[in-house]
Scaffold this motif. Sequence first.
Motif, PDB file in Angstrom:
ATOM      1  N   VAL A 293       0.846  -1.190   0.000  1.00 50.83           N
ATOM      2  CA  VAL A 293       0.000   0.000   0.000  1.00 50.83           C
ATOM      3  C   VAL A 293       0.882   1.241   0.000  1.00 50.83           C
ATOM      4  O   VAL A 293       1.841   1.339   0.779  1.00 50.83           O
ATOM      5  N   PHE A 294       0.563   2.176  -0.881  1.00 51.22           N
ATOM      6  CA  PHE A 294       1.296   3.439  -0.998  1.00 51.22           C
ATOM      7  C   PHE A 294       0.325   4.594  -0.799  1.00 51.22           C
ATOM      8  O   PHE A 294      -0.883   4.455  -0.972  1.00 51.22           O
ATOM      9  N   GLU A 295       0.903   5.749  -0.458  1.00 50.56           N
ATOM     10  CA  GLU A 295       0.105   6.964  -0.380  1.00 50.56           C
ATOM     11  C   GLU A 295       0.386   7.801  -1.626  1.00 50.56           C
ATOM     12  O   GLU A 295       1.534   8.148  -1.904  1.00 50.56           O
ATOM     13  N   GLY A 296      -0.671   8.080  -2.377  1.00 53.70           N
ATOM     14  CA  GLY A 296      -0.541   8.889  -3.574  1.00 53.70           C
ATOM     15  C   GLY A 296      -1.170  10.247  -3.394  1.00 53.70           C
ATOM     16  O   GLY A 296      -1.651  10.608  -2.311  1.00 53.70           O
ATOM     17  N   GLU A 297      -1.190  10.994  -4.468  1.00 54.22           N
ATOM     18  CA  GLU A 297      -1.740  12.348  -4.414  1.00 54.22           C
ATOM     19  C   GLU A 297      -3.217  12.346  -4.048  1.00 54.22           C
ATOM     20  O   GLU A 297      -3.718  13.289  -3.441  1.00 54.22           O
ATOM     21  N   ASN A 298      -3.923  11.264  -4.392  1.00 56.42           N
ATOM     22  CA  ASN A 298      -5.359  11.193  -4.133  1.00 56.42           C
ATOM     23  C   ASN A 298      -5.725  10.120  -3.125  1.00 56.42           C
ATOM     24  O   ASN A 298      -6.839   9.599  -3.133  1.00 56.42           O
TER      25      ASN A 298
ATOM     26  N   SER B  64       4.275   7.545  -1.889  1.00 56.99           N
ATOM     27  CA  SER B  64       5.067   7.348  -0.677  1.00 56.99           C
ATOM     28  C   SER B  64       4.937   5.914  -0.174  1.00 56.99           C
ATOM     29  O   SER B  64       3.824   5.403  -0.006  1.00 56.99           O
ATOM     30  N   ASP B  65       6.099   5.284   0.018  1.00 57.24           N
ATOM     31  CA  ASP B  65       6.134   3.985   0.691  1.00 57.24           C
ATOM     32  C   ASP B  65       6.435   4.264   2.156  1.00 57.24           C
ATOM     33  O   ASP B  65       7.506   3.934   2.669  1.00 57.24           O
ATOM     34  N   SER B  66       5.497   4.891   2.840  1.00 50.80           N
ATOM     35  CA  SER B  66       5.757   5.361   4.198  1.00 50.80           C
ATOM     36  C   SER B  66       6.000   4.218   5.171  1.00 50.80           C
ATOM     37  O   SER B  66       6.802   4.342   6.097  1.00 50.80           O
ATOM     38  N   GLU B  67       5.335   3.085   4.955  1.00 46.34           N
ATOM     39  CA  GLU B  67       5.530   1.937   5.842  1.00 46.34           C
ATOM     40  C   GLU B  67       6.831   1.209   5.533  1.00 46.34           C
ATOM     41  O   GLU B  67       7.479   0.672   6.429  1.00 46.34           O
ATOM     42  N   GLY B  68       7.223   1.186   4.276  1.00 47.53           N
ATOM     43  CA  GLY B  68       8.546   0.690   3.903  1.00 47.53           C
ATOM     44  C   GLY B  68       8.638  -0.766   3.504  1.00 47.53           C
ATOM     45  O   GLY B  68       9.719  -1.232   3.146  1.00 47.53           O
ATOM     46  N   SER B  69       7.545  -1.514   3.538  1.00 43.46           N
ATOM     47  CA  SER B  69       7.659  -2.939   3.221  1.00 43.46           C
ATOM     48  C   SER B  69       8.037  -3.172   1.760  1.00 43.46           C
ATOM     49  O   SER B  69       8.823  -4.080   1.458  1.00 43.46           O
TER      50      SER B  69
ATOM     51  N   LEU C  53       5.170  15.597  -2.886  1.00 44.05           N
ATOM     52  CA  LEU C  53       4.389  16.516  -3.708  1.00 44.05           C
ATOM     53  C   LEU C  53       4.995  17.918  -3.691  1.00 44.05           C
ATOM     54  O   LEU C  53       4.982  18.626  -4.707  1.00 44.05           O
ATOM     55  N   GLU C  54       5.539  18.318  -2.554  1.00 47.69           N
ATOM     56  CA  GLU C  54       6.198  19.626  -2.478  1.00 47.69           C
ATOM     57  C   GLU C  54       7.403  19.675  -3.408  1.00 47.69           C
ATOM     58  O   GLU C  54       7.618  20.664  -4.130  1.00 47.69           O
ATOM     59  N   ALA C  55       8.198  18.607  -3.409  1.00 48.98           N
ATOM     60  CA  ALA C  55       9.375  18.557  -4.282  1.00 48.98           C
ATOM     61  C   ALA C  55       8.954  18.492  -5.749  1.00 48.98           C
ATOM     62  O   ALA C  55       9.594  19.096  -6.622  1.00 48.98           O
ATOM     63  N   LYS C  56       7.895  17.758  -6.038  1.00 47.21           N
ATOM     64  CA  LYS C  56       7.386  17.670  -7.408  1.00 47.21           C
ATOM     65  C   LYS C  56       6.942  19.045  -7.904  1.00 47.21           C
ATOM     66  O   LYS C  56       7.255  19.450  -9.035  1.00 47.21           O
ATOM     67  N   LYS C  57       6.241  19.782  -7.058  1.00 43.98           N
ATOM     68  CA  LYS C  57       5.783  21.125  -7.421  1.00 43.98           C
ATOM     69  C   LYS C  57       6.952  22.066  -7.653  1.00 43.98           C
ATOM     70  O   LYS C  57       6.928  22.895  -8.576  1.00 43.98           O
ATOM     71  N   ALA C  58       8.002  21.926  -6.842  1.00 43.05           N
ATOM     72  CA  ALA C  58       9.177  22.784  -6.987  1.00 43.05           C
ATOM     73  C   ALA C  58       9.859  22.598  -8.332  1.00 43.05           C
ATOM     74  O   ALA C  58      10.500  23.512  -8.849  1.00 43.05           O
ATOM     75  N   ARG C  59       9.720  21.400  -8.915  1.00 47.55           N
ATOM     76  CA  ARG C  59      10.320  21.121 -10.220  1.00 47.55           C
ATOM     77  C   ARG C  59       9.354  21.388 -11.375  1.00 47.55           C
ATOM     78  O   ARG C  59       9.712  21.195 -12.536  1.00 47.55           O
ATOM     79  N   ASP C  60       8.137  21.828 -11.056  1.00 54.19           N
ATOM     80  CA  ASP C  60       7.110  22.074 -12.075  1.00 54.19           C
ATOM     81  C   ASP C  60       6.763  20.809 -12.852  1.00 54.19           C
ATOM     82  O   ASP C  60       6.426  20.862 -14.041  1.00 54.19           O
ATOM     83  N   TRP C  61       6.836  19.671 -12.186  1.00 50.54           N
ATOM     84  CA  TRP C  61       6.445  18.416 -12.823  1.00 50.54           C
ATOM     85  C   TRP C  61       4.929  18.254 -12.704  1.00 50.54           C
ATOM     86  O   TRP C  61       4.350  18.432 -11.637  1.00 50.54           O
TER      87      TRP C  61
ATOM     88  N   VAL D 280       8.456   6.144  -6.565  1.00 54.97           N
ATOM     89  CA  VAL D 280       8.199   5.823  -5.158  1.00 54.97           C
ATOM     90  C   VAL D 280       9.385   6.257  -4.303  1.00 54.97           C
ATOM     91  O   VAL D 280      10.544   6.058  -4.681  1.00 54.97           O
ATOM     92  N   ALA D 281       9.091   6.846  -3.152  1.00 51.91           N
ATOM     93  CA  ALA D 281      10.138   7.209  -2.194  1.00 51.91           C
ATOM     94  C   ALA D 281       9.595   6.997  -0.785  1.00 51.91           C
ATOM     95  O   ALA D 281       8.388   6.846  -0.573  1.00 51.91           O
ATOM     96  N   ARG D 282      10.507   7.042   0.178  1.00 48.77           N
ATOM     97  CA  ARG D 282      10.131   6.708   1.559  1.00 48.77           C
ATOM     98  C   ARG D 282       9.614   7.900   2.354  1.00 48.77           C
ATOM     99  O   ARG D 282       9.052   7.729   3.434  1.00 48.77           O
ATOM    100  N   SER D 283       9.790   9.119   1.872  1.00 44.48           N
ATOM    101  CA  SER D 283       9.295  10.280   2.609  1.00 44.48           C
ATOM    102  C   SER D 283       7.771  10.345   2.569  1.00 44.48           C
ATOM    103  O   SER D 283       7.141   9.775   1.662  1.00 44.48           O
ATOM    104  N   PRO D 284       7.158  11.065   3.502  1.00 40.09           N
ATOM    105  CA  PRO D 284       5.697  11.249   3.460  1.00 40.09           C
ATOM    106  C   PRO D 284       5.270  11.895   2.143  1.00 40.09           C
ATOM    107  O   PRO D 284       6.021  12.664   1.533  1.00 40.09           O
ATOM    108  N   ILE D 285       4.063  11.624   1.709  1.00 37.93           N
ATOM    109  CA  ILE D 285       3.586  12.093   0.415  1.00 37.93           C
ATOM    110  C   ILE D 285       3.629  13.616   0.316  1.00 37.93           C
ATOM    111  O   ILE D 285       3.869  14.170  -0.773  1.00 37.93           O
ATOM    112  N   GLU D 286       3.416  14.314   1.439  1.00 39.77           N
ATOM    113  CA  GLU D 286       3.434  15.776   1.394  1.00 39.77           C
ATOM    114  C   GLU D 286       4.787  16.295   0.936  1.00 39.77           C
ATOM    115  O   GLU D 286       4.867  17.261   0.162  1.00 39.77           O
ATOM    116  N   ARG D 287       5.858  15.656   1.376  1.00 36.29           N
ATOM    117  CA  ARG D 287       7.197  16.077   0.961  1.00 36.29           C
ATOM    118  C   ARG D 287       7.432  15.766  -0.520  1.00 36.29           C
ATOM    119  O   ARG D 287       8.058  16.547  -1.242  1.00 36.29           O
TER     120      ARG D 287
END
Length: 235
Positions: A67-72, A152-157, A137-145, A128-135
């Motif tokens: 299970v991952f956390e996405g934008e929606n 986010s693979d927040s749980e890490g399994s 999305l913030e980085a994605k916005k900074a790159r204008d992607w 996919v990355a291990r940071s929370p989805i908010e981070r």
Amino acid sequence: MTTQAPLVPASDLAARNRARFPNESAEYRQARNALLAEEIELRRHIERVAAQRRQLPPGGEVPRTYVFEGENGSVTLADLFGDKDTLIVYSYMFGPKREKPCPMCTSLMAAFEGKVPDIEQRIALAMVARSPIERLLEAKKARDWTQLKVYSDSEGSFTRDYVSAEDADVPGYTVFTRRDGTIRHFWSGEMNGEMADPGQDPRGAPDPDPLWHLLDTTPEGRGTDWYPKLDYRRA
């Protein structure tokens, strides 16, 4: 059963080359045609490796519901396929302890960004990355992607099973297939620092970032003291 016609020797194909450029010397042309023969061999080797990869036996069945956390909201690995039968997951270096995303991973993702519509004609693609989805999305916005899908693979399994058993902040490139409702691992990049040749940075082959292919065509090459940055603005 069809049989492949025998290949013409690369040196013979290179001898057919009619390219000539102003004021080039005979020495240059001889060396360039010798290089062309090697480039033809490289093209053939890339094709052989790709064919060998496609012929891999079925990989292991995915052992759990990731299970991952996405934008929606929350999604599973199965959801990432959408209507496709093949999924590429690129795991990038942006763990919760990292202040900013890895510049090298960001360079590669920037190359992916503009090609998402083309890629998604054939397969599904997820970052996919291990940071929370908010981070993320913030980085994605900074790159204008706007086209890359980040999760986010927040749980890490997933990361521990398919990228690093130690949950290290390292990149991963993983391909999954879905056939008759069963999701299997197909292929992952497995080259690491222990497999690097002398004087080279650890990297896989072929390198998925076109940046390095462009630099490889120049006299300066990749160099040994330069890497992509997140920001090129002068202070």
